[in-house]
Design a protein around this motif. Structure first.
Motif, PDB file in Angstrom:
ATOM      1  N   VAL A  46      69.332  20.441  22.374  1.00  0.00           N
ATOM      2  CA  VAL A  46      70.006  19.850  23.521  1.00  0.00           C
ATOM      3  C   VAL A  46      69.328  20.342  24.790  1.00  0.00           C
ATOM      4  N   ALA A  47      69.356  19.499  25.797  1.00  0.00           N
ATOM      5  CA  ALA A  47      68.917  19.881  27.139  1.00  0.00           C
ATOM      6  C   ALA A  47      70.177  20.066  27.967  1.00  0.00           C
ATOM      7  N   THR A  48      70.205  21.127  28.761  1.00  0.00           N
ATOM      8  CA  THR A  48      71.377  21.408  29.578  1.00  0.00           C
ATOM      9  C   THR A  48      70.973  21.678  31.030  1.00  0.00           C
ATOM     10  N   ILE A  49      71.887  21.378  31.912  1.00  0.00           N
ATOM     11  CA  ILE A  49      71.777  21.771  33.320  1.00  0.00           C
ATOM     12  C   ILE A  49      73.072  22.494  33.650  1.00  0.00           C
ATOM     13  N   ILE A  54      73.024  17.393  28.741  1.00  0.00           N
ATOM     14  CA  ILE A  54      72.639  16.126  29.369  1.00  0.00           C
ATOM     15  C   ILE A  54      71.804  15.251  28.426  1.00  0.00           C
ATOM     16  N   ALA A  55      71.371  15.837  27.296  1.00  0.00           N
ATOM     17  CA  ALA A  55      70.536  15.078  26.360  1.00  0.00           C
ATOM     18  C   ALA A  55      70.458  15.823  25.041  1.00  0.00           C
ATOM     19  N   TYR A  56      70.039  15.093  24.011  1.00  0.00           N
ATOM     20  CA  TYR A  56      69.803  15.719  22.715  1.00  0.00           C
ATOM     21  C   TYR A  56      68.644  15.019  22.026  1.00  0.00           C
ATOM     22  N   ALA A  57      68.053  15.704  21.065  1.00  0.00           N
ATOM     23  CA  ALA A  57      67.019  15.114  20.211  1.00  0.00           C
ATOM     24  C   ALA A  57      67.130  15.744  18.828  1.00  0.00           C
ATOM     25  N   ASP A  69      64.886  11.369  14.275  1.00  0.00           N
ATOM     26  CA  ASP A  69      66.023  10.540  13.876  1.00  0.00           C
ATOM     27  C   ASP A  69      66.823  10.004  15.062  1.00  0.00           C
ATOM     28  N   SER A  70      66.883  10.756  16.159  1.00  0.00           N
ATOM     29  CA  SER A  70      67.613  10.252  17.317  1.00  0.00           C
ATOM     30  C   SER A  70      67.271  11.062  18.555  1.00  0.00           C
ATOM     31  N   ILE A  71      67.357  10.391  19.683  1.00  0.00           N
ATOM     32  CA  ILE A  71      67.235  11.042  20.984  1.00  0.00           C
ATOM     33  C   ILE A  71      68.029  10.214  21.973  1.00  0.00           C
ATOM     34  N   ALA A  72      68.727  10.886  22.873  1.00  0.00           N
ATOM     35  CA  ALA A  72      69.466  10.184  23.918  1.00  0.00           C
ATOM     36  C   ALA A  72      69.606  11.100  25.125  1.00  0.00           C
ATOM     37  N   VAL A  73      69.554  10.469  26.287  1.00  0.00           N
ATOM     38  CA  VAL A  73      69.689  11.178  27.562  1.00  0.00           C
ATOM     39  C   VAL A  73      70.842  10.536  28.326  1.00  0.00           C
ATOM     40  N   SER A  74      71.662  11.362  28.934  1.00  0.00           N
ATOM     41  CA  SER A  74      72.759  10.866  29.759  1.00  0.00           C
ATOM     42  C   SER A  74      72.206   9.895  30.797  1.00  0.00           C
ATOM     43  N   PRO A  75      72.864   8.757  31.009  1.00  0.00           N
ATOM     44  CA  PRO A  75      72.342   7.762  31.947  1.00  0.00           C
ATOM     45  C   PRO A  75      71.981   8.323  33.328  1.00  0.00           C
ATOM     46  N   ALA A  76      72.750   9.263  33.825  1.00  0.00           N
ATOM     47  CA  ALA A  76      72.482   9.837  35.152  1.00  0.00           C
ATOM     48  C   ALA A  76      71.219  10.689  35.190  1.00  0.00           C
ATOM     49  N   GLU A  77      70.723  11.106  34.030  1.00  0.00           N
ATOM     50  CA  GLU A  77      69.559  11.992  33.976  1.00  0.00           C
ATOM     51  C   GLU A  77      68.305  11.304  33.457  1.00  0.00           C
ATOM     52  N   MET A  85      60.296  16.127  27.588  1.00  0.00           N
ATOM     53  CA  MET A  85      60.372  17.573  27.329  1.00  0.00           C
ATOM     54  C   MET A  85      61.062  17.864  25.999  1.00  0.00           C
ATOM     55  N   LEU A  86      62.151  17.177  25.741  1.00  0.00           N
ATOM     56  CA  LEU A  86      62.865  17.383  24.475  1.00  0.00           C
ATOM     57  C   LEU A  86      61.997  17.007  23.277  1.00  0.00           C
ATOM     58  N   LEU A  87      61.377  15.842  23.345  1.00  0.00           N
ATOM     59  CA  LEU A  87      60.548  15.396  22.221  1.00  0.00           C
ATOM     60  C   LEU A  87      59.355  16.321  21.996  1.00  0.00           C
ATOM     61  N   ARG A  88      58.745  16.804  23.051  1.00  0.00           N
ATOM     62  CA  ARG A  88      57.630  17.745  22.880  1.00  0.00           C
ATOM     63  C   ARG A  88      58.093  19.001  22.151  1.00  0.00           C
TER      64      ARG A  88
END
Length: 145
Positions: A46-49, A54-57, A69-77, A85-88
């Motif tokens: 997960v990515a956090t602020i 705010i996102a996961y992969a 299998d999945s990745i999603a980022v909050s629309p605002a971010e 960054m998450l995928l890397r």
């Protein structure tokens, strides 16, 4: 922003991001719990602020095969480089686990996701007709690690 391993307490935020991102294709809580229960086969980040997710992969693998299998980022971010960054980080973790390549499936009409994957070195390998529940096709993509 920081990136860390997902934990069960993140699920409420992950599910909110999932629903906003994938509406008709959104996964349910149990599907995410399955990934959390398999840390030796899963890279679930997960990515956090300020501590807010705010996102996961999710990357998953067997001894010889790896998938995003999945990745999603909050629309605002979105459009701020979070997905890259998450995928890397997921790709690096899969590489460290000794996997030679990674594949993924993406909706054929999800042009922004396809561009993202191409930026990261994924190449189109084939079209999969009727992949999604609504009958929509997917694009299979792959890259070496």
């Amino acid at each position: 922003m920081s990136i860390r391993r997902a934990i069960p307490e993140d699920l409420k935020a992950i599910l909110r991001i999932e629903t906003k991102s994938f509406a008709r294709d959104a996964w349910n809580r149990d599907q995410f719990l399955d990934y959390l229960a398999q840390p030796k086969r899963t890279v679930f980040l997960v990515a956090t602020i300020n501590g807010i997710v705010i996102a996961y992969a999710i990357g998953w693998h067997t001894a010889t095969r790896a998938e995003i299998d999945s990745i999603a980022v909050s629309p605002a971010e979105r459009d701020k480089g979070v997905a890259i960054m998450l995928l890397r980080r997921v790709l690096n973790a899969l590489r460290r686990r000794g996997l030679p390549a990674v594949s993924l499936n993406v909706r054929l009409d999800n042009h922004s996701a396809i561009r993202l994957y191409q930026k990261l070195g994924f190449e189109r390998t084939r079209r999969i007709s009727g992949y999604y529940e609504d009958g929509s096709p997917a694009l299979r993509m792959r890259r070496t690690l």
